[in-house]
Scaffold this active site. Sequence first.
Site, PDB file in Angstrom:
ATOM      1  N   HIS A 127      23.725 111.723 -10.792  1.00  0.00           N
ATOM      2  CA  HIS A 127      24.498 111.107  -9.707  1.00  0.00           C
ATOM      3  C   HIS A 127      25.778 111.896  -9.411  1.00  0.00           C
ATOM      4  O   HIS A 127      26.312 112.555 -10.290  1.00  0.00           O
ATOM      5  CB  HIS A 127      24.867 109.666 -10.077  1.00  0.00           C
ATOM      6  N   GLY A 128      26.248 111.763  -8.192  1.00  0.00           N
ATOM      7  CA  GLY A 128      27.540 112.341  -7.820  1.00  0.00           C
ATOM      8  C   GLY A 128      27.415 113.738  -7.243  1.00  0.00           C
ATOM      9  O   GLY A 128      26.310 114.246  -7.016  1.00  0.00           O
ATOM     10  N   ASP A 154      23.251 109.144  -1.718  1.00  0.00           N
ATOM     11  CA  ASP A 154      24.521 108.488  -1.438  1.00  0.00           C
ATOM     12  C   ASP A 154      25.609 109.544  -1.237  1.00  0.00           C
ATOM     13  O   ASP A 154      26.271 109.591  -0.194  1.00  0.00           O
ATOM     14  CB  ASP A 154      24.885 107.535  -2.597  1.00  0.00           C
ATOM     15  N   SER A 155      25.769 110.443  -2.216  1.00  0.00           N
ATOM     16  CA  SER A 155      26.857 111.434  -2.146  1.00  0.00           C
ATOM     17  C   SER A 155      26.819 112.269  -0.856  1.00  0.00           C
ATOM     18  O   SER A 155      27.865 112.527  -0.249  1.00  0.00           O
ATOM     19  CB  SER A 155      26.808 112.366  -3.357  1.00  0.00           C
ATOM     20  N   ASN A 158      16.711 108.786  -3.471  1.00  0.00           N
ATOM     21  CA  ASN A 158      18.012 108.138  -3.217  1.00  0.00           C
ATOM     22  C   ASN A 158      19.104 109.135  -2.877  1.00  0.00           C
ATOM     23  O   ASN A 158      19.312 110.108  -3.616  1.00  0.00           O
ATOM     24  CB  ASN A 158      18.469 107.395  -4.476  1.00  0.00           C
ATOM     25  N   ASP A 184      20.601  98.420  -5.333  1.00  0.00           N
ATOM     26  CA  ASP A 184      20.559  99.676  -6.081  1.00  0.00           C
ATOM     27  C   ASP A 184      21.271  99.475  -7.423  1.00  0.00           C
ATOM     28  O   ASP A 184      22.395  98.954  -7.460  1.00  0.00           O
ATOM     29  CB  ASP A 184      21.305 100.725  -5.229  1.00  0.00           C
ATOM     30  N   HIS A 185      20.636  99.853  -8.515  1.00  0.00           N
ATOM     31  CA  HIS A 185      21.249  99.757  -9.853  1.00  0.00           C
ATOM     32  C   HIS A 185      21.792  98.374 -10.197  1.00  0.00           C
ATOM     33  O   HIS A 185      22.988  98.219 -10.491  1.00  0.00           O
ATOM     34  CB  HIS A 185      22.378 100.789 -10.031  1.00  0.00           C
ATOM     35  N   ALA A 243      19.648 112.514  -5.976  1.00  0.00           N
ATOM     36  CA  ALA A 243      18.949 113.649  -5.346  1.00  0.00           C
ATOM     37  C   ALA A 243      19.773 114.352  -4.275  1.00  0.00           C
ATOM     38  O   ALA A 243      19.252 115.228  -3.586  1.00  0.00           O
ATOM     39  CB  ALA A 243      17.636 113.152  -4.746  1.00  0.00           C
ATOM     40  N   SER A 244      21.038 113.993  -4.130  1.00  0.00           N
ATOM     41  CA  SER A 244      21.819 114.605  -3.045  1.00  0.00           C
ATOM     42  C   SER A 244      21.833 116.128  -3.154  1.00  0.00           C
ATOM     43  O   SER A 244      21.863 116.697  -4.256  1.00  0.00           O
ATOM     44  CB  SER A 244      23.257 114.067  -3.046  1.00  0.00           C
TER      45      SER A 244
HETATM   46  O1  G3H Z   1      23.833 105.573  -7.711  1.00  0.00           O
HETATM   47  C1  G3H Z   1      24.741 104.916  -7.368  1.00  0.00           C
HETATM   48  C2  G3H Z   1      25.507 104.959  -6.118  1.00  0.00           C
HETATM   49  O2  G3H Z   1      25.945 106.213  -5.749  1.00  0.00           O
HETATM   50  C3  G3H Z   1      26.512 103.846  -6.142  1.00  0.00           C
HETATM   51  O3  G3H Z   1      27.849 104.189  -6.129  1.00  0.00           O
HETATM   52  O4  G3H Z   1      28.901 102.073  -7.078  1.00  0.00           O
HETATM   53  O5  G3H Z   1      30.267 103.737  -5.824  1.00  0.00           O
HETATM   54  O6  G3H Z   1      28.601 102.306  -4.628  1.00  0.00           O
HETATM   55  P1  G3H Z   1      28.954 103.017  -5.928  1.00  0.00           P
HETATM   56  P1  13P Z   2      23.490 110.891  -5.295  1.00  0.00           P
HETATM   57  O1  13P Z   2      24.816 110.726  -5.980  1.00  0.00           O
HETATM   58  O2  13P Z   2      22.821 112.157  -5.674  1.00  0.00           O
HETATM   59  O3  13P Z   2      23.584 110.729  -3.819  1.00  0.00           O
HETATM   60  O4  13P Z   2      22.525 109.723  -5.861  1.00  0.00           O
HETATM   61  C1  13P Z   2      22.484 108.484  -5.234  1.00  0.00           C
HETATM   62  C2  13P Z   2      21.674 107.491  -5.992  1.00  0.00           C
HETATM   63  O5  13P Z   2      20.888 107.799  -6.872  1.00  0.00           O
HETATM   64  C3  13P Z   2      21.861 106.079  -5.635  1.00  0.00           C
HETATM   65  O6  13P Z   2      21.112 105.241  -6.445  1.00  0.00           O
HETATM   66 ZN    ZN Z   3      20.935 106.019  -8.447  1.00  0.00          ZN
END
Ligand code: G3H
Ligand code: 13P
Ligand code: ZN
Length: 313
Positions: free
Chosen positions: A183-184, A260-261, A258, A86-87, A217-218
């Site tokens: 994000h976040g 994560d949050s 995606n 990812d990224h 997208a959280s």
């Molecule tokens: O979009 C990115 C993710 O939320 C990555 O976050 O670098 O803290 O693992 P992280």
């Molecule tokens: P969120 O912070 O909205 O969960 O996004 C996660 C994301 O895009 C990871 O690549």
């Molecule tokens: Zn992302």
Amino acid sequence: MHYSDFGLSNTKTLLNRALRGSYAVPAFNFYNMETLNAILTAAEITQSPVILAVSESALKYMSDDILMGLVRGAKYKKNQIALHLDHGHSFEICKHAIDLGFSSVMFDGSSLPLHENIKISQKTADYAHKFNVSIETELGMLAGFEDKNTNSTESAFTNPDIVYDFVKQTKTDSLAISIGTSHGAYKRKNKNESLRFDILKQIAENIPNTPLVLHGASTIPQKYVKNINKFGGDIKNAYGISPAQIRKAISMHIAKVNFDSDLRLAFTSAVREYLSKNKTDFNPRDYLSHAQNEMTKHCITTIQNIMGSGFKI
Ligand code: G3H
Ligand code: 13P
Ligand code: ZN
């Protein structure tokens, strides 16, 4: 080793299938054994395809050997599970992930000048395709915290007029776009803010055969925010994207979403509640397994209520 030796699938296969079936594959981020198990258990229970996403910083956190030990040790249902960087912010980190055995990589050149983004996306695609690995690239830029390398306060929506040439030149297998997500945990000032479906419509018309990806997208479930605050946390004004808006985006060509949050909130809420209710317990296995279960439940809810990806085989 190659990802197919671990039983993992090419992400492109999963996304093209999703595009044809009008659903989307969730990409859930993980960073240790519990978060990996939570996602795989949810995939198993719902019989949904899932993409196991590892950010650059998560890769550093786990180390190559521990990550690949976990990946090798897990069992995967055939044609259902992909391992994705990812990224990735450079060709080198994408190459490294491909060499480790990832089945897809994202080269994120969204903060670069367009010609640089095209050049490195092309180079990464050429390398990835040699190993039947797929590549995601990004046009436009999301606001918010993107990995350790990007923390932009401004977002730039994707320009629909350049997506066709970008996809053609880079040979990317999927394209991440910016239509108002970020994000976040702090995405929204009020619940009525809408994604730019007009931009999504034009992009989808211009590149109908390319699976589109929605980052950031959280949904930021308020039950987790409240619970975290109830048991000692302090998270204020955190709002996400509504499930209805994500479902609408999926009906308009978004094939990968995606998260994560949301998973972090589910995990943290469970840890805080467990520790505050079990004041004499100091065994990490107790609160970590409790948190893993909550994260599994949340992934199942996401798959069933938003993605429409369960029971597709
Ligand atoms: O979009 C990115 C993710 O939320 C990555 O976050 O670098 O803290 O693992 P992280
Ligand atoms: P969120 O912070 O909205 O969960 O996004 C996660 C994301 O895009 C990871 O690549
Ligand atoms: Zn992302």
